[in-house]
Design an enzyme around this catalytic site. Structure first.
Site, mmCIF file in Angstrom:
data_model
loop_
_atom_site.group_PDB
_atom_site.id
_atom_site.type_symbol
_atom_site.label_atom_id
_atom_site.label_comp_id
_atom_site.label_asym_id
_atom_site.label_seq_id
_atom_site.Cartn_x
_atom_site.Cartn_y
_atom_site.Cartn_z
ATOM 1 N N LYS A 42 17.932 33.349 -1.065
ATOM 2 C CA LYS A 42 18.025 31.978 -0.721
ATOM 3 C C LYS A 42 19.036 31.086 -0.962
ATOM 4 O O LYS A 42 19.809 31.397 -1.425
ATOM 5 C CB LYS A 42 16.739 31.554 -1.787
ATOM 6 C CG LYS A 42 15.248 31.807 -1.673
ATOM 7 C CD LYS A 42 14.357 31.153 -2.778
ATOM 8 C CE LYS A 42 12.894 31.777 -2.620
ATOM 9 N NZ LYS A 42 12.322 31.333 -1.494
ATOM 10 N N ARG A 60 3.290 38.277 -0.756
ATOM 11 C CA ARG A 60 2.377 39.054 -0.267
ATOM 12 C C ARG A 60 2.480 40.464 -0.181
ATOM 13 O O ARG A 60 1.489 41.423 -0.358
ATOM 14 C CB ARG A 60 2.307 38.668 1.335
ATOM 15 C CG ARG A 60 3.673 38.885 2.282
ATOM 16 C CD ARG A 60 3.642 38.210 3.402
ATOM 17 N NE ARG A 60 4.184 36.808 3.274
ATOM 18 C CZ ARG A 60 4.388 35.697 4.194
ATOM 19 N NH1 ARG A 60 4.135 36.098 5.436
ATOM 20 N NH2 ARG A 60 4.786 34.749 3.798
HETATM 21 N N1 BES Z 1 8.283 31.660 -3.595
HETATM 22 C C1 BES Z 1 8.397 31.465 -2.313
HETATM 23 C C2 BES Z 1 7.638 29.998 -1.507
HETATM 24 C C3 BES Z 1 7.947 28.816 -2.125
HETATM 25 C C4 BES Z 1 9.150 28.415 -1.491
HETATM 26 C C5 BES Z 1 7.389 27.990 -3.225
HETATM 27 C C6 BES Z 1 9.512 26.908 -2.089
HETATM 28 C C7 BES Z 1 7.890 26.846 -3.552
HETATM 29 C C8 BES Z 1 8.708 26.188 -2.914
HETATM 30 C C9 BES Z 1 8.015 32.586 -1.208
HETATM 31 O O1 BES Z 1 8.337 33.813 -1.993
HETATM 32 C C10 BES Z 1 8.803 32.314 -0.181
HETATM 33 O O2 BES Z 1 10.172 32.517 -0.411
HETATM 34 N N2 BES Z 1 8.334 32.155 0.943
HETATM 35 C C11 BES Z 1 9.012 31.870 2.392
HETATM 36 C C12 BES Z 1 8.203 32.783 3.215
HETATM 37 C C13 BES Z 1 9.233 32.696 4.555
HETATM 38 C C14 BES Z 1 10.227 33.853 4.281
HETATM 39 C C15 BES Z 1 8.093 33.287 5.359
HETATM 40 C C16 BES Z 1 8.917 30.501 2.485
HETATM 41 O O3 BES Z 1 8.081 30.028 2.423
HETATM 42 O O4 BES Z 1 10.037 30.068 2.880
HETATM 43 MN MN MN Z 2 10.379 34.420 -1.490
#
Ligand code: BES
Ligand code: MN
Ligand code: ZN
Length: 416
Positions: free
Chosen positions: A199, A273
């Protein structure tokens, strides 16, 4: 009407009570009397909202930093003129205070930093919660046992972390063992760096909140212990840390889930997931009445519903409606999104049974992924990425969706 807010809406009363509570805590008042007769006719409900908001307003984060100042408020009195309303009000106070306490449990776990709140810490907390409780037992599935269960998907997420994964199982027995349990599955990524699909740095600290789904399961368990509701509820919390490392899972890796289905990990940041699917397969062994998973799963749900509303997706209309109703009653609301075939097609992979990311509508494709593991029972998924915590000056976990989940669980005891 669930979709509109009329002038007499219960939502307005809830927000007014919350604002009133916040105002009281800003004063040096020691005793407060709520003389709100006529606002809502249902004293059980109104008193429960007052008790809940008092409990949550009294919460102060502890664990790191300065000790919080003790709150001045000592007593809260709920006034009603008819003696017959007192019983209802007392019932509501007991229930609402227990829900508030459960929310505070979830908030405290959510707020703790990831160097304290690790998968092992959560396992310890689960054991602690069950200590001396006749109707709650805790067991932990460790990594060696996960290997034996063939939880290759869950294990692929913790591969890059020095913190071992734990699958925490909490079993609350409030009813006869013939009563099928409600199973709650809460995502607990104690820190989500994204893994190799790292990230960006900005705001990454907030990924300590990526265990708020799991924390809400702890919160519900806590509330159940206080209310002693005659229901059977099993909480399953897959707890992992998602880190990049030499032995971390790489984009393009293919893993085999406990269900036998293979998954191409196109993005290691779509890790929620990957841990939930194995936990959802594990849930089958409890012959559940219903299964509800709770997860900070997608940033996309914030784009769709903002920070006020949780995303709800389900393979059963009745279950979805009951959860929506629980959300309306408690003011902890969700909104339903579809799980249609067109979306499911987007997680097709050339190299495995499915990929772990799809195209557009990220909240829906994530749920479509989970739906492939929940075919044998009634299931709902709550995406709480927008509602589990606040950012900015108010930064902190909210304790949602404990109120909605408790309302759903409580409805099982009155209608059946
Ligand atoms: N924990 C995150 C989701 C999230 C992101 C929650 C920002 C709150 C704020 C999750 O694990 C994630 O990173 N999801 C990705 C999925 C994507 C790679 C398909 C997302 O939402 O960007
Ligand atoms: Mn994630
Ligand atoms: Zn995550």
């Amino acid at each position: 009407m669930i979709g509109t807010d009329g002038a007499s809406s219960s939502q307005k009363i809830i927000r007014a009570i919350e604002a009133g509570t916040a105002a009281v805590f800003k004063t040096p008042a020691v005793d407060v009397v709520w003389a709100t007769e006529g606002l809502a006719k249902d004293h059980d409900w109104q008193a429960s909202i007052i008790a809940r908001s008092t409990m949550t307003a009294a919460y102060a984060y502890t664990g790191t930093g300065k000790k919080p100042e003790p709150k001045k408020l000592k007593t809260v009195t709920y006034w009603c003129s008819a003696k017959t309303d007192l019983d209802a009000a007392q019932k509501g106070i007991n229930y609402g205070a227990a829900v508030g306490a459960g929310m505070n449990t979830a908030r405290q776990l959510g707020n703790l930093p990831a160097n304290i709140c690790t998968p092992n810490y959560l396992a310890e907390q689960a054991k602690e919660l069950a200590k001396g409780q006749a109707n709650l037992t805790t067991s932990i599935v460790n990594e060696a046992q996960m290997q034996e269960l063939k939880m290759g998907s869950l294990l692929s997420v913790s591969a890059g972390s020095v913190e071992p994964a734990n699958l925490i199982v909490m079993n609350y027995k409030g009813a006869d063992s013939s009563v099928k349990p409600v199973v709650l599955v809460g995502k607990a990524v104690t820190f989500d760096t994204g893994g190799i699909s790292l990230k960006p740095g900005r705001g990454m600290d907030e990924m300590k909140f990526d265990m708020c789904g799991g924390a809400s399961v702890f919160g519900v368990m806590n509330t159940l212990l206080e209310t002693k509701l005659p229901v059977n509820v099993i909480g399953i919390v897959p707890a992992v840390e998602n880190m990049p490392a030499g032995n971390a899972t790489k984009p393009g890796d293919v893993v085999t889930s406990m269900s036998g289905q293979t998954i191409e990990v196109l993005n290691t940041d779509a890790e929620g997931r990957l841990i939930l699917c194995d936990a959802l397969t594990y849930a089958e062994r409890f012959s559940p009445d219903t299964v509800i998973d709770i997860a900070t799963l997608t940033g996309a749900v914030i784009g769709a519903l903002g920070k006020f509303t949780s995303g709800l997706l389900a393979n059963d209309d009745e279950l979805a409606d009951q959860l929506l109703l629980g959300g309306t009653k408690s003011g902890d609301r969700a909104w339903r999104l579809p799980l249609w075939e067109e979306y499911d097609k987007q997680i097709k992979s050339n190299f495995a049974d499915m990929a772990n990311i799809g195209g557009e509508a990220g909240t829906i494709t994530a749920a479509c992924f989970l739906a492939r593991f929940t075919k044998s029972y009634k299931w709902a998924h709550l995406d709480i990425a927008g509602t589990a915590w606040l950012s900015g000056a108010q930064k902190g976990a909210t304790g949602r969706p404990v109120p909605m989940l408790m309302e759903y669980i409580r409805s099982k005891t009155v209608s059946e």
